[in-house]
Design a protein around this motif. Structure first.
Motif, PDB file in Angstrom:
ATOM      1  N   TRP A  34       4.743   5.563  -2.442  1.00  0.00           N
ATOM      2  CA  TRP A  34       5.579   4.386  -2.225  1.00  0.00           C
ATOM      3  C   TRP A  34       6.406   4.495  -0.950  1.00  0.00           C
ATOM      4  O   TRP A  34       6.855   3.493  -0.409  1.00  0.00           O
ATOM      5  CB  TRP A  34       6.481   4.141  -3.438  1.00  0.00           C
ATOM      6  N   LYS A  90       5.272   5.590   1.903  1.00  0.00           N
ATOM      7  CA  LYS A  90       4.409   5.392   3.068  1.00  0.00           C
ATOM      8  C   LYS A  90       4.481   3.938   3.522  1.00  0.00           C
ATOM      9  O   LYS A  90       4.319   3.011   2.716  1.00  0.00           O
ATOM     10  CB  LYS A  90       2.967   5.763   2.737  1.00  0.00           C
ATOM     11  N   PRO A  91       4.721   3.699   4.818  1.00  0.00           N
ATOM     12  CA  PRO A  91       4.841   2.320   5.302  1.00  0.00           C
ATOM     13  C   PRO A  91       3.663   1.418   4.932  1.00  0.00           C
ATOM     14  O   PRO A  91       3.867   0.264   4.551  1.00  0.00           O
ATOM     15  CB  PRO A  91       4.958   2.486   6.823  1.00  0.00           C
ATOM     16  N   LYS A  92       2.438   1.924   5.009  1.00  0.00           N
ATOM     17  CA  LYS A  92       1.276   1.079   4.702  1.00  0.00           C
ATOM     18  C   LYS A  92       1.253   0.680   3.224  1.00  0.00           C
ATOM     19  O   LYS A  92       0.867  -0.441   2.886  1.00  0.00           O
ATOM     20  CB  LYS A  92      -0.020   1.777   5.095  1.00  0.00           C
ATOM     21  N   PHE A 145       3.972   0.464   1.259  1.00  0.00           N
ATOM     22  CA  PHE A 145       5.085  -0.484   1.119  1.00  0.00           C
ATOM     23  C   PHE A 145       4.676  -1.869   1.623  1.00  0.00           C
ATOM     24  O   PHE A 145       4.901  -2.873   0.949  1.00  0.00           O
ATOM     25  CB  PHE A 145       6.306   0.032   1.887  1.00  0.00           C
ATOM     26  N   GLU A 146       4.063  -1.914   2.796  1.00  0.00           N
ATOM     27  CA  GLU A 146       3.660  -3.197   3.386  1.00  0.00           C
ATOM     28  C   GLU A 146       2.627  -3.932   2.525  1.00  0.00           C
ATOM     29  O   GLU A 146       2.660  -5.154   2.426  1.00  0.00           O
ATOM     30  CB  GLU A 146       3.104  -2.982   4.794  1.00  0.00           C
ATOM     31  N   LYS A 147       1.731  -3.180   1.902  1.00  0.00           N
ATOM     32  CA  LYS A 147       0.666  -3.803   1.117  1.00  0.00           C
ATOM     33  C   LYS A 147       1.131  -4.243  -0.276  1.00  0.00           C
ATOM     34  O   LYS A 147       0.766  -5.327  -0.740  1.00  0.00           O
ATOM     35  CB  LYS A 147      -0.512  -2.833   0.978  1.00  0.00           C
ATOM     36  N   TYR A 148       1.938  -3.413  -0.944  1.00  0.00           N
ATOM     37  CA  TYR A 148       2.244  -3.654  -2.350  1.00  0.00           C
ATOM     38  C   TYR A 148       3.645  -4.183  -2.637  1.00  0.00           C
ATOM     39  O   TYR A 148       3.861  -4.811  -3.670  1.00  0.00           O
ATOM     40  CB  TYR A 148       2.031  -2.375  -3.164  1.00  0.00           C
ATOM     41  N   LEU A 192       6.201  -5.350   0.132  1.00  0.00           N
ATOM     42  CA  LEU A 192       6.681  -6.346   1.086  1.00  0.00           C
ATOM     43  C   LEU A 192       6.263  -7.783   0.763  1.00  0.00           C
ATOM     44  O   LEU A 192       7.089  -8.689   0.879  1.00  0.00           O
ATOM     45  CB  LEU A 192       6.261  -5.950   2.505  1.00  0.00           C
ATOM     46  N   PRO A 193       5.032  -8.027   0.332  1.00  0.00           N
ATOM     47  CA  PRO A 193       4.670  -9.420   0.017  1.00  0.00           C
ATOM     48  C   PRO A 193       5.602 -10.075  -1.015  1.00  0.00           C
ATOM     49  O   PRO A 193       5.890 -11.263  -0.921  1.00  0.00           O
ATOM     50  CB  PRO A 193       3.244  -9.312  -0.523  1.00  0.00           C
ATOM     51  N   LEU A 248       8.848 -11.158   0.752  1.00  0.00           N
ATOM     52  CA  LEU A 248       8.728 -12.231   1.736  1.00  0.00           C
ATOM     53  C   LEU A 248       8.507 -13.603   1.128  1.00  0.00           C
ATOM     54  O   LEU A 248       8.614 -14.606   1.810  1.00  0.00           O
ATOM     55  CB  LEU A 248       7.598 -11.915   2.713  1.00  0.00           C
TER      56      LEU A 248
END
Length: 110
Positions: free
Chosen positions: A84, A86-88, A90-93, A95-96, A99
């Motif tokens: 969790w 890891k930026p990738k 976080f961005e995939k699971y 961040l959406p 936003l």
């Protein structure tokens, strides 16, 4: 006491949306999906959120939020506990969910 629970529920229900994510492959949390409210009952059987007394009695508002479409509980298999961070991941699971436009029901508008 009970008054504290009522206040906590009232505050929780002020959220536009609540998002809880976890992974069945978490290598730190036991049981892994307790991060998304699964639990082991007295017989050692894995139970879902909907099986809990807290949900059935709507102790702190999870049932209300789910009925209103404001609760997201998601299992993302294949992720270990530290994934969790890891930026990738976080961005995939995560961040959406952050936003998306907030949902403000009329009774919760300020």
């Amino acid at each position: 006491g009970p008054g504290d629970r009522a206040g906590a529920k009232k505050n929780f229900l002020r959220l536009d949306k609540a998002v809880f994510v976890g992974s069945a492959d978490d290598d730190c949390i036991n049981p892994p999906l307790s991060a998304v409210f699964q639990f082991v009952d007295k017989d050692g059987t894995l139970q879902s959120l909907q099986d809990s007394l807290e949900y059935k009695n709507d102790t702190f508002g999870l049932k209300t939020m789910q009925e209103q479409g404001r609760l997201v509980i998601q299992d993302y298999p294949g992720l270990e506990h530290l994934s969790w961070r890891k930026p990738k991941v976080f961005e995939k699971y995560v961040l959406p969910h952050l936003l998306e436009e907030p949902v403000m029901l009329p009774e919760y508008k300020k």
